[in-house]
Design a protein around this motif. Structure first.
Motif, PDB file in Angstrom:
ATOM      1  N   VAL A  82       6.938  38.393 -13.238  1.00  9.28           N
ATOM      2  CA  VAL A  82       8.079  37.491 -12.774  1.00  9.28           C
ATOM      3  C   VAL A  82       7.614  36.154 -12.440  1.00  9.28           C
ATOM      4  CG1 VAL A  82       9.157  37.310 -10.410  1.00  9.28           C
ATOM      5  CG2 VAL A  82       8.973  39.616 -11.345  1.00  9.28           C
ATOM      6  N   GLU A  83       6.570  35.766 -11.863  1.00  9.86           N
ATOM      7  CA  GLU A  83       6.092  34.388 -11.737  1.00  9.86           C
ATOM      8  C   GLU A  83       6.168  33.761 -13.341  1.00  9.86           C
ATOM      9  OE1 GLU A  83       2.269  34.019 -10.455  1.00  9.86           O
ATOM     10  OE2 GLU A  83       2.127  32.045 -10.081  1.00  9.86           O
ATOM     11  N   GLY A  87       8.601  30.772 -14.247  1.00 11.81           N
ATOM     12  CA  GLY A  87       7.704  29.373 -14.613  1.00 11.81           C
ATOM     13  C   GLY A  87       8.019  28.969 -16.254  1.00 11.81           C
ATOM     14  N   GLU A  88       8.237  30.020 -17.089  1.00 12.30           N
ATOM     15  CA  GLU A  88       8.599  29.341 -18.668  1.00 12.30           C
ATOM     16  C   GLU A  88       9.952  28.711 -18.609  1.00 12.30           C
ATOM     17  OE1 GLU A  88       7.867  32.759 -20.946  1.00 12.30           O
ATOM     18  OE2 GLU A  88       5.747  32.962 -20.282  1.00 12.30           O
ATOM     19  N   ARG A  89      10.728  29.370 -17.788  1.00 13.06           N
ATOM     20  CA  ARG A  89      12.188  28.865 -18.015  1.00 13.06           C
ATOM     21  C   ARG A  89      12.166  27.306 -17.221  1.00 13.06           C
ATOM     22  NH1 ARG A  89      11.512  33.483 -19.796  1.00 13.06           N
ATOM     23  NH2 ARG A  89      11.383  32.198 -21.628  1.00 13.06           N
TER      24      ARG A  89
ATOM     25  N   LEU B  79      15.158  28.930  -9.562  1.00 12.66           N
ATOM     26  CA  LEU B  79      14.086  29.401 -10.294  1.00 12.66           C
ATOM     27  C   LEU B  79      12.709  29.239  -9.578  1.00 12.66           C
ATOM     28  CD1 LEU B  79      14.675  30.881 -12.962  1.00 12.66           C
ATOM     29  CD2 LEU B  79      14.320  28.551 -14.169  1.00 12.66           C
ATOM     30  N   THR B  80      12.693  28.117  -9.142  1.00 14.43           N
ATOM     31  CA  THR B  80      11.339  27.622  -8.453  1.00 14.43           C
ATOM     32  C   THR B  80      10.970  28.412  -7.213  1.00 14.43           C
ATOM     33  OG1 THR B  80      11.834  25.305  -9.296  1.00 14.43           O
ATOM     34  CG2 THR B  80      10.001  25.591  -7.535  1.00 14.43           C
ATOM     35  N   ALA B  86       6.699  34.784  -5.943  1.00 16.65           N
ATOM     36  CA  ALA B  86       5.764  35.581  -6.601  1.00 16.65           C
ATOM     37  C   ALA B  86       4.419  34.957  -6.790  1.00 16.65           C
ATOM     38  CB  ALA B  86       6.399  35.930  -8.163  1.00 16.65           C
ATOM     39  N   GLY B  87       4.250  33.828  -6.987  1.00 16.50           N
ATOM     40  CA  GLY B  87       3.011  33.065  -6.922  1.00 16.50           C
ATOM     41  C   GLY B  87       2.239  33.230  -5.693  1.00 16.50           C
ATOM     42  N   GLU B  88       2.926  33.027  -4.447  1.00 11.03           N
ATOM     43  CA  GLU B  88       2.190  33.085  -3.264  1.00 11.03           C
ATOM     44  C   GLU B  88       1.467  34.470  -2.980  1.00 11.03           C
ATOM     45  OE1 GLU B  88       4.903  31.425  -0.267  1.00 11.03           O
ATOM     46  OE2 GLU B  88       4.930  29.561  -1.316  1.00 11.03           O
ATOM     47  N   ARG B  89       2.253  35.524  -3.361  1.00 15.14           N
ATOM     48  CA  ARG B  89       2.086  36.808  -3.040  1.00 15.14           C
ATOM     49  C   ARG B  89       0.776  37.060  -4.004  1.00 15.14           C
ATOM     50  NH1 ARG B  89       6.017  35.193  -0.491  1.00 15.14           N
ATOM     51  NH2 ARG B  89       4.260  35.011   0.992  1.00 15.14           N
TER      52      ARG B  89
END
Lengths: 117, 117
Positions: A82-83, A87-89, B79-80, B86-89
């Motif tokens: 998901v990240e 992130g890619e977009r 999007l961010t 997801a990144g924090e988890r």
């Protein structure tokens, strides 16, 4: 890889629910039993087990029965998918803006040209 | 901020559909008209407009009518938000593993102890 899109469908779908996001958040801090997972929520254990099944079906969580307790833990790969997708977009979008900035910086300044006349 | 959870619900829900993810992917490369957005898909313009409405409702896309054309562009904040959530988890989970590693490294090595007896 064939099922990558279908798998992202299910991961995003699973994370569209606030209870399931809280369960993922709890498990990011370490494994938990089903009753530990259920504790913060004003809902039946059966409802929590249903949410847990959705999280397991998409690969976000794995659980295993140890004696009389079902131990649950986070599987970080689905979270990373998901990240990375988001992130890619975002990076593609930012890269496009950077190129637009470069292009504009390379153009002759119309006001300067006007002054030189 | 009050609606942050509700907003994440809608963003994750919007991204649970492969057509909508493809539309976001297309718009990450630059703005597009509705008919440009529709081109790669074997579905009616009406179906694409429905998907577009879902993307707009959750803040992933903004569109505006310019003359006879509806121009669509990506709004990267939503999007961010997904990427950060997801990144924090994932980082919490990795940090927990690091601490577990440190703890294990600090423990006396049972085999060494055994040898010294």
């Amino acid at each position: 890889m064939l099922n990558e899109a279908a798998s992202l469908d299910r991961v995003f779908q699973a994370l569209a629910d606030p209870t399931r996001r809280s369960m993922v958040e709890r498990l990011s801090r370490g494994p938990a039993s089903v009753s530990e997972l259920a504790r913060p929520f004003a809902m039946s254990l059966a409802a929590i087990v249903q949410h847990l099944k959705v999280l397991e079906a998409c690969g976000l969580v794995r659980s295993e029965k140890i004696g009389r307790v079902r131990a649950c833990r986070l599987e970080p790969q689905a979270l990373t998918a998901v990240e990375q997708w988001a992130g890619e977009r975002r990076r593609t979008w930012e890269h496009r803006l950077d190129r637009l900035g470069d292009y504009l910086a390379e153009q002759p300044d119309e006001w300067d040209t006007e002054d030189e006349k």
